[in-house]
Design a protein around this motif. Structure first.
Motif, short mmCIF file in Angstrom:
data_model
loop_
_atom_site.label_atom_id
_atom_site.label_comp_id
_atom_site.label_asym_id
_atom_site.label_seq_id
_atom_site.Cartn_x
_atom_site.Cartn_y
_atom_site.Cartn_z
N GLY A 133 33.37 41.75 16.71
CA GLY A 133 32.11 42.50 16.57
C GLY A 133 31.20 41.97 15.66
N ASP A 134 31.66 41.11 14.73
CA ASP A 134 30.63 40.46 13.86
C ASP A 134 29.78 39.47 14.64
N PRO A 135 28.39 39.72 14.42
CA PRO A 135 27.47 39.29 15.52
C PRO A 135 27.26 37.57 15.08
N VAL A 136 27.34 36.49 16.00
CA VAL A 136 27.21 35.36 15.64
C VAL A 136 25.85 34.72 16.22
N ALA A 137 25.23 35.30 17.05
CA ALA A 137 24.01 34.73 17.77
C ALA A 137 23.20 35.92 18.45
N ALA A 138 22.03 35.77 18.47
CA ALA A 138 21.10 36.58 19.39
C ALA A 138 20.24 35.95 20.18
N VAL A 139 20.00 36.81 21.38
CA VAL A 139 18.92 36.36 22.13
C VAL A 139 17.99 37.21 22.77
N ILE A 140 16.69 36.95 22.70
CA ILE A 140 15.58 37.62 22.87
C ILE A 140 14.92 37.16 24.33
N ALA A 141 14.74 37.94 25.18
CA ALA A 141 14.32 37.82 26.66
C ALA A 141 13.47 38.93 27.01
N ARG A 142 12.72 38.80 28.23
CA ARG A 142 11.92 39.54 28.68
C ARG A 142 12.45 41.09 29.19
N PRO A 194 23.80 46.49 -5.14
CA PRO A 194 23.33 45.17 -5.63
C PRO A 194 24.59 44.28 -5.95
N VAL A 195 25.78 44.97 -6.27
CA VAL A 195 27.04 44.15 -6.39
C VAL A 195 27.80 43.85 -5.08
N SER A 196 27.25 44.14 -3.74
CA SER A 196 27.95 43.72 -2.70
C SER A 196 26.64 42.97 -1.83
N GLN A 197 26.21 42.05 -1.96
CA GLN A 197 25.28 41.27 -1.38
C GLN A 197 26.14 40.30 -0.47
N ASP A 198 26.71 40.75 0.61
CA ASP A 198 27.89 39.99 1.01
C ASP A 198 27.54 39.62 2.47
N GLU A 199 26.51 40.32 3.20
CA GLU A 199 26.36 40.25 4.72
C GLU A 199 25.25 39.41 5.09
N HIS A 200 25.11 38.68 6.33
CA HIS A 200 24.27 37.90 6.77
C HIS A 200 23.92 38.43 8.18
N ALA A 201 22.55 38.38 8.58
CA ALA A 201 22.20 39.12 9.78
C ALA A 201 23.10 38.55 10.85
N LEU A 202 23.33 37.25 11.01
CA LEU A 202 24.11 36.42 11.83
C LEU A 202 25.25 35.53 11.22
N ALA A 203 26.48 35.62 11.64
CA ALA A 203 27.58 34.69 10.77
C ALA A 203 27.12 33.45 10.65
#
Length: 846
Positions: free
Chosen positions: A95-104, A78-87
């Protein structure tokens, strides 16, 4: 007992060897799409622009996501809510993720990643704790203590400097423990989909489905009741799958947007960048002793390289100093810990979580103290082993201790007295000991609710279904659940179906971490089974017209102890109970005893009980090359009671294997590329070809001794075995190298290069040592002064909330110069002059 303590095949063994076990990447759903992540090539930068338009136009691409799709942060603590799923606006490590692609398919997704355009504005890169301490700006995070310090703490129990002044000898040493990673065979994977009602379902290789469930609800702004997390069996976790991860949240968002199942399976390189592994820790130990080896005071300083995010880092910081006092008697203790942010993958919990580093330093220093006092290292440790039923200086309540017996076992089986300092040059033996938690005493989000729950459904056919939220990560938790229920009800494990790790179907269990599952889930399972047994006994006693207390449950029957022929089958007993009470179902739960600590930081370290280990390692060192070979390891573990000796020995030997990797070769290290090529701080070895880990050819002979002294707080007396046996092996290797060639390697990994450098220093008349030379100047906060309980501290009686525990009162303070005698039957032999502080139980110990 018919089940408990009997070596047997684990209940999930057949499914695993026949390939029927479904891991996360085995989940295949109709119309399933695949997700891939674009990761930052910059260690620290502002994200100026992310353009996914070309990727969206690529054939087979269905969706592209960026940080704007995930505005809500999350984190495990609870004291370290410091991440986002994508930057969202900044990347903090390569290695920090900045984008995601969903494909077939995966190939189309990979191809589309190359079409995404990202513009960065580089920021200062913090590559080491020294950088983070020296330059408070720019801050990697806007929260924390000061600058780029995430957490800094100073706790003092008793008058440490006064105790140092009265010591006969004071020893000061520096140690360094390099970071390393978990290296599970199974990579992280997750599949998300909508169920027929439109609710979200996530299958994931996680150790903590309950906390993933919480993170999904927060990050996706969804009602928690509309989310289901199914923890698939893990192909190894070791702490690396204890955080909620960005890829889990990303595929969940994509599945909701597209109304199609979405899968992601990380590459091996991505697993290295997810990390959450062992913190690199620089340590300073200062220990005062008397002439006979008794510790008078200890001052420990630790500096942790935390990487880019908080993860479990606040807890990790405290853990580097929490457990020193439960192993040996330390009457006054000062701990200072500091964790800094750097632009590397975030560190977190790895098998032992913060304790192997400081255990490494403490055990090597004890050998140095033994040599300085002309004492045998084993004898020194036997003199100072902490006593059972003790409240330590930092308010950790110790119950049973089998450490002295562990030391005696390994010294006897290894023929220590005829080997130590007596083998030919190049061969040596080293000893070290350890202690570890049997479950963390507090939940991550503090509350008074149970930490584990079990529900049982009894069927008219004689079958039983056991529901529990615990996660099977390979450690055998399903086997523990089934065995505890089977033993109480007198049936066979094959009669029980385990349903685990499903947030919709099972009661809450907080996860597979801190070696908590056996003790907490086991106690909950026993309670649920005992309640079911009581209902069945009521019905059968009425049927047979005999007193309830004469009934025995065994061999799938319920029968009269005085006339075994008079009885019914277990299935018939269930039918009788259902006739009498209606559908038969029971629950059990477990909440650990309250911590005696009443100070800030006291929530890290308390445990219902502690396990203990002792190990002796034999090494062969070639002085001309520095090459190390480990032919043999002796290890004894205080298990309390072994529920399944086959699994227990597997856990002990698995710990030895992992420990040897950390001791001799494993390191998660980074390098800067030349500025003309990149500003990146990149992983040196992000593959299993380059990151060295022991193979079967490197595994020595392991002689395992199980010390059984049932602990009243554990299920059938059991303690943990998943993490404790790892801790003594690394310092034992270092101590053995010194015995073999006379040089101290005060850091891990212990490599041939370091041995050669130490041998060269020895030949030139310098200190025969390789290790850190300085501890940086840190502006430590004023120490929080906490008097130990026997020096007028808060040792008031504390209620024990465990349904299977007992109540302890404030420890008595012995008169000056006196000691109390341990209770009859106590296996420990206290050191001469030591003071044993026994907690007096106010009720029945059982």
């Amino acid at each position: 007992m018919n089940i408990i303590g009997v070596p047997r095949r684990r209940v999930d063994g057949r499914a695993k060897v026949t390939g029927q076990t479904k891991f996360a990447d085995d989940v295949m759903l109709p119309r399933m799409l695949h997700c891939k992540l674009l990761r930052s090539t910059m260690p620290h930068a502002r994200v100026v622009r992310v353009d996914v338009s070309r990727a969206l136009a690529h054939p087979g691409v269905h969706l592209a996501l960026t940080g704007r799709d995930f505005p809500i942060p999350y984190g495990i603590l609870p004291v370290s809510q410091d991440e986002h799923a994508l930057a969202l606006d900044r990347v903090r490590f390569v290695g920090d993720p900045v984008a995601a692609v969903i494909a077939r398919d995966e190939l189309a997704a990979f191809e589309a990643l190359d079409l995404i355009e990202v513009e960065y504005e580089p920021l200062r890169t913090f590559s080491s704790p020294d950088d983070s301490l020296a330059f408070p700006e720019p801050r990697i995070h806007e929260y924390g203590d000061t600058g780029n310090i995430h957490k800094i703490v100073s706790l003092e129990f008793g008058e440490v400097e006064k105790a140092f002044a009265g010591s006969d000898r004071v020893f000061e040493d520096l140690f360094f423990y390099e970071g390393n990673t978990h290296l599970p065979i199974e990579q992280h994977a997750a599949v998300a989909a909508k169920d027929p009602d439109g609710k979200l379902v996530l299958w994931s290789s996680t150790q903590t489905p309950h906390y993933v469930h919480r993170a999904l609800a927060k990050a996706l702004a969804m009602p928690a009741a509309h989310i289901r997390v199914i923890a698939t069996p893990n192909g190894g976790g070791f702490g690396g799958k204890s955080d909620p991860f960005n890829h889990e949240i990303i595929v969940a968002r994509a599945a909701l947007r597209l109304d199609r199942p979405v899968k992601i399976c990380l590459t091996r390189e991505e697993v290295f960048y997810c990390h959450r592994g062992r913190h690199p820790v620089l340590m300073q130990f200062k220990t005062g002793v008397t002439r006979d080896g008794a510790i008078t005071a200890m001052h420990v300083r630790t500096l942790l390289d935390g990487g880019a995010y908080g993860s479990y880092g606040v807890a990790s910081t405290f853990y580097t100093g929490a457990l020193q006092t439960v192993t040996y008697h330390i009457p006054t203790y000062h701990f200072q810990g500091c964790r800094v942010f750097t632009n590397k993958p975030p560190c977190g919990p790895k098998r032992g979580h913060g304790t192997p580093q400081s255990r490494f330093g403490q055990e090597i220093q004890l050998d140095k103290i033994a040599e300085g006092l002309s004492l045998d290292p084993a004898d020194l440790r036997l003199r100072i082993v902490e006593q059972p039923d003790t409240l330590t200086a930092n308010y950790l309540r110790v119950g049973t201790i089998g450490l002295a017996e562990c030391i005696r076992r390994v010294t006897r089986t290894s023929d220590w007295s005829n080997r130590f300092r007596k083998l030919p040059h190049g061969r040596g033996v080293g000893l070290a000991c350890s202690s570890y938690l049997s479950g963390a005493g507090l939940p991550i989000y503090w509350n008074d609710m149970p930490h584990s729950g079990v529900q049982l459904k009894l069927d008219r056919s004689g079958g039983v279904t056991a529901f529990c939220g615990a996660t099977e990560i390979g450690q055998g938790s399903d086997d523990v659940l089934v065995a505890c229920v089977a033993e109480v009800l007198g049936i066979e494990p094959i009669d029980i179906r385990a349903v685990t790790g499903d947030t919709d179907l099972t009661p809450v269990d907080l996860g597979s971490y801190s070696s908590r599952v056996t003790l907490m889930m086991g106690n909950a399972a026993i309670q649920a089974a005992e309640r079911a047994r009581d209902q069945l006994a009521d019905a059968v006693s009425r049927k047979l017209a005999i007193p309830k207390d004469r009934l025995v449950f065994a061999e799938r029957r319920v029968f009269d102890t005085e006339n075994p022929a008079a009885g019914v089958s277990f299935a018939e007993a269930v039918c009788l109970a259902e006739t009498m009470f209606g559908t038969v179902g029971t629950t059990g739960s477990y909440t650990p005893p309250r911590s005696a600590a009443r100070y800030k930081g006291g929530g890290v370290g308390p445990s219902p009980t502690y396990s203990y280990s002792a190990s002796i390692v034999e090494v062969e060192v070639d002085p001309s090359t520095g090459w190390i070979h480990v032919p043999r390891v002796w290890i004894a573990h205080d298990i309390g009671r072994s529920l399944n000796p086959t699994l227990v020995r597997g856990q002990v030997e698995g710990s030895v294997y992992m420990a040897l990797g950390e001791a001799l070769m494993e390191e998660q290290t980074f390098r800067r590329l030349p500025p003309k090529l990149s500003h990146a701080l990149v992983h040196k070895f992000p593959s299993m070809l380059e990151y060295k880990s022991p193979t079967t050819l490197d595994m020595p002979e392991v002689i395992t001794e199980l010390v059984e002294n049932p602990d009243p707080r554990g299920p059938f007396g059991a303690k943990e075995v998943g993490q404790g046996p790892l801790l003594p092996v690394m310092p034992a290797v270092a101590n053995a190298v010194y015995d073999a060639v006379g040089v101290r390697i005060d850091e891990v990994p212990i490599t041939p290069e370091k041995i050669l450098k130490a041998l060269d220093a020895k030949a030139r008349g310098q200190a025969p040592r390789y290790g850190p030379a300085r501890f940086p100047d840190i502006a430590w906060p004023e120490a929080l002064q906490v008097p130990p309980p026997w020096q007028g501290g808060d040792g008031k009686a504390v209620d024990d909330r465990s349904p299977r525990g007992s109540r302890y009162e404030r420890p008595k303070t012995p008169a000056a110069g006196t000691r109390e005698t341990p209770a009859a039957g106590t296996p420990e032999t206290p050191a001469a002059g030591a003071v044993a502080r026994r907690l007096q139980p106010s009720g029945d110990e059982s």
